[in-house]
Scaffold this motif. Structure first.
Motif, PDB file in Angstrom:
ATOM      1  N   VAL A   9      43.398  40.520  40.361  1.00 54.46           N
ATOM      2  CA  VAL A   9      43.910  39.789  41.519  1.00 54.46           C
ATOM      3  C   VAL A   9      44.534  40.750  42.527  1.00 54.46           C
ATOM      4  CG1 VAL A   9      45.563  38.025  42.293  1.00 54.46           C
ATOM      5  CG2 VAL A   9      44.278  37.706  40.162  1.00 54.46           C
ATOM      6  N   ILE A  10      45.209  41.781  42.020  1.00 57.21           N
ATOM      7  CA  ILE A  10      45.821  42.775  42.901  1.00 57.21           C
ATOM      8  C   ILE A  10      45.329  44.158  42.522  1.00 57.21           C
ATOM      9  CG2 ILE A  10      47.889  41.373  43.274  1.00 57.21           C
ATOM     10  CD1 ILE A  10      49.408  43.292  41.386  1.00 57.21           C
ATOM     11  N   GLU A  11      45.526  45.095  43.433  1.00 55.26           N
ATOM     12  CA  GLU A  11      45.210  46.494  43.141  1.00 55.26           C
ATOM     13  C   GLU A  11      46.325  47.363  43.682  1.00 55.26           C
ATOM     14  OE1 GLU A  11      41.468  47.348  44.962  1.00 55.26           O
ATOM     15  OE2 GLU A  11      42.180  46.937  46.974  1.00 55.26           O
ATOM     16  N   THR A  12      46.683  48.373  42.892  1.00 54.58           N
ATOM     17  CA  THR A  12      47.720  49.301  43.299  1.00 54.58           C
ATOM     18  C   THR A  12      47.052  50.553  43.833  1.00 54.58           C
ATOM     19  OG1 THR A  12      49.201  48.413  41.632  1.00 54.58           O
ATOM     20  CG2 THR A  12      49.751  50.581  42.516  1.00 54.58           C
ATOM     21  N   ARG A  13      47.483  50.975  44.991  1.00 55.13           N
ATOM     22  CA  ARG A  13      46.916  52.161  45.640  1.00 55.13           C
ATOM     23  C   ARG A  13      47.961  53.262  45.715  1.00 55.13           C
ATOM     24  NH1 ARG A  13      44.494  48.765  50.697  1.00 55.13           N
ATOM     25  NH2 ARG A  13      43.181  47.356  49.477  1.00 55.13           N
ATOM     26  N   GLY A  14      48.513  53.590  44.560  1.00 52.04           N
ATOM     27  CA  GLY A  14      49.501  54.659  44.479  1.00 52.04           C
ATOM     28  C   GLY A  14      50.682  54.421  45.397  1.00 52.04           C
ATOM     29  N   ARG A  15      51.032  55.460  46.162  1.00 53.58           N
ATOM     30  CA  ARG A  15      52.187  55.367  47.058  1.00 53.58           C
ATOM     31  C   ARG A  15      51.942  54.448  48.254  1.00 53.58           C
ATOM     32  NH1 ARG A  15      56.434  59.040  47.036  1.00 53.58           N
ATOM     33  NH2 ARG A  15      56.464  60.226  45.117  1.00 53.58           N
ATOM     34  N   ASN A  16      50.688  54.059  48.468  1.00 56.22           N
ATOM     35  CA  ASN A  16      50.381  53.173  49.596  1.00 56.22           C
ATOM     36  C   ASN A  16      50.811  51.736  49.354  1.00 56.22           C
ATOM     37  OD1 ASN A  16      49.235  55.155  51.266  1.00 56.22           O
ATOM     38  ND2 ASN A  16      47.315  55.035  50.122  1.00 56.22           N
ATOM     39  N   GLY A  17      50.978  51.371  48.085  1.00 58.27           N
ATOM     40  CA  GLY A  17      51.450  50.026  47.785  1.00 58.27           C
ATOM     41  C   GLY A  17      50.500  49.217  46.937  1.00 58.27           C
ATOM     42  N   THR A  18      50.809  47.936  46.836  1.00 57.07           N
ATOM     43  CA  THR A  18      50.044  46.989  46.035  1.00 57.07           C
ATOM     44  C   THR A  18      49.495  45.917  46.959  1.00 57.07           C
ATOM     45  OG1 THR A  18      51.500  47.425  44.161  1.00 57.07           O
ATOM     46  CG2 THR A  18      50.181  45.422  44.063  1.00 57.07           C
ATOM     47  N   PHE A  19      48.212  45.614  46.790  1.00 57.68           N
ATOM     48  CA  PHE A  19      47.502  44.736  47.719  1.00 57.68           C
ATOM     49  C   PHE A  19      46.726  43.660  46.965  1.00 57.68           C
ATOM     50  CE2 PHE A  19      48.075  48.852  49.585  1.00 57.68           C
ATOM     51  CZ  PHE A  19      48.397  48.607  50.891  1.00 57.68           C
ATOM     52  N   ILE A  20      46.485  42.555  47.665  1.00 56.23           N
ATOM     53  CA  ILE A  20      45.607  41.512  47.128  1.00 56.23           C
ATOM     54  C   ILE A  20      44.190  42.084  47.132  1.00 56.23           C
ATOM     55  CG2 ILE A  20      44.639  39.197  47.483  1.00 56.23           C
ATOM     56  CD1 ILE A  20      47.590  39.156  46.633  1.00 56.23           C
ATOM     57  N   ALA A  21      43.536  41.997  45.972  1.00 61.52           N
ATOM     58  CA  ALA A  21      42.186  42.541  45.814  1.00 61.52           C
ATOM     59  C   ALA A  21      41.145  41.473  46.146  1.00 61.52           C
ATOM     60  CB  ALA A  21      41.995  43.026  44.381  1.00 61.52           C
ATOM     61  N   ALA A  22      39.936  41.917  46.350  1.00 62.62           N
ATOM     62  CA  ALA A  22      38.810  41.003  46.542  1.00 62.62           C
ATOM     63  C   ALA A  22      38.397  40.501  45.166  1.00 62.62           C
ATOM     64  CB  ALA A  22      37.656  41.712  47.240  1.00 62.62           C
ATOM     65  N   ALA A  23      39.193  39.583  44.606  1.00 64.46           N
ATOM     66  CA  ALA A  23      39.038  39.211  43.208  1.00 64.46           C
ATOM     67  C   ALA A  23      38.298  37.906  42.981  1.00 64.46           C
ATOM     68  CB  ALA A  23      40.414  39.110  42.550  1.00 64.46           C
ATOM     69  N   GLY A  24      38.032  37.155  44.016  1.00 66.87           N
ATOM     70  CA  GLY A  24      37.405  35.854  43.821  1.00 66.87           C
ATOM     71  C   GLY A  24      36.163  35.921  42.968  1.00 66.87           C
ATOM     72  N   ASP A  25      35.261  36.850  43.277  1.00 61.67           N
ATOM     73  CA  ASP A  25      34.030  36.972  42.515  1.00 61.67           C
ATOM     74  C   ASP A  25      34.303  37.421  41.084  1.00 61.67           C
ATOM     75  OD1 ASP A  25      32.616  36.185  44.738  1.00 61.67           O
ATOM     76  OD2 ASP A  25      32.113  38.220  45.360  1.00 61.67           O
ATOM     77  N   VAL A  26      35.245  38.339  40.902  1.00 56.42           N
ATOM     78  CA  VAL A  26      35.569  38.836  39.571  1.00 56.42           C
ATOM     79  C   VAL A  26      36.123  37.711  38.711  1.00 56.42           C
ATOM     80  CG1 VAL A  26      37.063  40.404  38.278  1.00 56.42           C
ATOM     81  CG2 VAL A  26      35.972  41.193  40.368  1.00 56.42           C
ATOM     82  N   VAL A  27      37.041  36.949  39.252  1.00 48.34           N
ATOM     83  CA  VAL A  27      37.648  35.848  38.508  1.00 48.34           C
ATOM     84  C   VAL A  27      36.590  34.815  38.145  1.00 48.34           C
ATOM     85  CG1 VAL A  27      39.282  33.928  38.661  1.00 48.34           C
ATOM     86  CG2 VAL A  27      39.949  36.203  39.461  1.00 48.34           C
ATOM     87  N   ALA A  28      35.748  34.456  39.096  1.00 49.64           N
ATOM     88  CA  ALA A  28      34.696  33.461  38.833  1.00 49.64           C
ATOM     89  C   ALA A  28      33.731  33.962  37.763  1.00 49.64           C
ATOM     90  CB  ALA A  28      33.951  33.128  40.118  1.00 49.64           C
ATOM     91  N   ARG A  29      33.355  35.233  37.842  1.00 46.75           N
ATOM     92  CA  ARG A  29      32.429  35.798  36.842  1.00 46.75           C
ATOM     93  C   ARG A  29      33.058  35.806  35.456  1.00 46.75           C
ATOM     94  NH1 ARG A  29      31.116  39.696  40.757  1.00 46.75           N
ATOM     95  NH2 ARG A  29      32.464  41.190  39.730  1.00 46.75           N
ATOM     96  N   GLU A  30      34.341  36.215  35.370  1.00 47.09           N
ATOM     97  CA  GLU A  30      34.996  36.249  34.064  1.00 47.09           C
ATOM     98  C   GLU A  30      35.152  34.848  33.487  1.00 47.09           C
ATOM     99  OE1 GLU A  30      38.327  38.712  33.239  1.00 47.09           O
ATOM    100  OE2 GLU A  30      37.666  40.237  34.657  1.00 47.09           O
ATOM    101  N   ALA A  31      35.490  33.880  34.324  1.00 49.56           N
ATOM    102  CA  ALA A  31      35.629  32.504  33.849  1.00 49.56           C
ATOM    103  C   ALA A  31      34.278  31.968  33.369  1.00 49.56           C
ATOM    104  CB  ALA A  31      36.196  31.608  34.952  1.00 49.56           C
ATOM    105  N   ALA A  32      33.216  32.258  34.114  1.00 47.67           N
ATOM    106  CA  ALA A  32      31.881  31.810  33.715  1.00 47.67           C
ATOM    107  C   ALA A  32      31.459  32.462  32.401  1.00 47.67           C
ATOM    108  CB  ALA A  32      30.866  32.114  34.814  1.00 47.67           C
ATOM    109  N   ALA A  33      31.763  33.743  32.234  1.00 41.97           N
ATOM    110  CA  ALA A  33      31.412  34.442  30.993  1.00 41.97           C
ATOM    111  C   ALA A  33      32.166  33.842  29.809  1.00 41.97           C
ATOM    112  CB  ALA A  33      31.704  35.934  31.124  1.00 41.97           C
ATOM    113  N   ALA A  34      33.444  33.528  30.003  1.00 44.27           N
ATOM    114  CA  ALA A  34      34.233  32.921  28.926  1.00 44.27           C
ATOM    115  C   ALA A  34      33.672  31.542  28.577  1.00 44.27           C
ATOM    116  CB  ALA A  34      35.699  32.815  29.343  1.00 44.27           C
ATOM    117  N   ALA A  35      33.289  30.775  29.584  1.00 45.13           N
ATOM    118  CA  ALA A  35      32.727  29.444  29.350  1.00 45.13           C
ATOM    119  C   ALA A  35      31.391  29.546  28.612  1.00 45.13           C
ATOM    120  CB  ALA A  35      32.557  28.693  30.671  1.00 45.13           C
ATOM    121  N   GLN A  36      30.561  30.503  29.005  1.00 41.42           N
ATOM    122  CA  GLN A  36      29.269  30.715  28.334  1.00 41.42           C
ATOM    123  C   GLN A  36      29.485  31.074  26.867  1.00 41.42           C
ATOM    124  OE1 GLN A  36      25.979  30.732  29.375  1.00 41.42           O
ATOM    125  NE2 GLN A  36      26.389  30.069  31.457  1.00 41.42           N
TER     126      GLN A  36
END
Length: 129
Positions: free
Chosen positions: A70-97
């Motif tokens: 959901v988030i990604e840390t970029r060292g000293r630059n900070g922590t940001f919201i990641a492009a996670a929608g696809d990752v979350v959907a894929r992981e949920a689908a894999a768990a359901a399968q």
């Protein structure tokens, strides 16, 4: 758009611990688009101070969110919201399968498998009664 988190300190026994409340609220805001991809989150210390929580509590939330993609840390630059929608959907689908395949191998009917899944979801999300 700003990060909005409310901690229910009166959650009591069976209520979600503060780190889980932080994790769930950030994840939901990221999923819904209220916090867009690339949004910079406050530092662990800053958010902990704002919420009146220990830094370790917020750090635990951030670690789980990072593990979940959901988030990604970029060292000293900070922590940001990641492009996670696809990752979350894929992981949920894999768990359901995986669950569906296992339920079938165990000989459960579709209705039995759905009942088991509903019970697991109620346990995970809390049964409102």
């Amino acid at each position: 758009m700003t990060l909005k988190i409310e901690i229910d300190s009166g959650a009591g026994p069976g209520g979600a611990p503060p780190y889980e409340q932080v994790r769930a609220q950030i994840a939901e805001q990221a999923r819904s688009g209220a916090l867009p991809v690339g949004y910079k989150l406050p530092t662990v210390r800053a958010l902990a101070g704002e919420l009146g929580l220990a830094a370790n509590t917020v750090a635990k939330s951030y670690r789980q969110l990072e593990t979940d993609g959901v988030i990604e840390t970029r060292g000293r630059n900070g922590t940001f919201i990641a492009a996670a929608g696809d990752v979350v959907a894929r992981e949920a689908a894999a768990a359901a399968q995986s669950f569906a395949g296992r339920a079938r191998r165990l000989g459960l009917t579709e209705d039995e498998a759905l009942a088991v899944a509903r019970e697991a979801l109620r346990a995970a999300y809390g049964d409102p009664g």
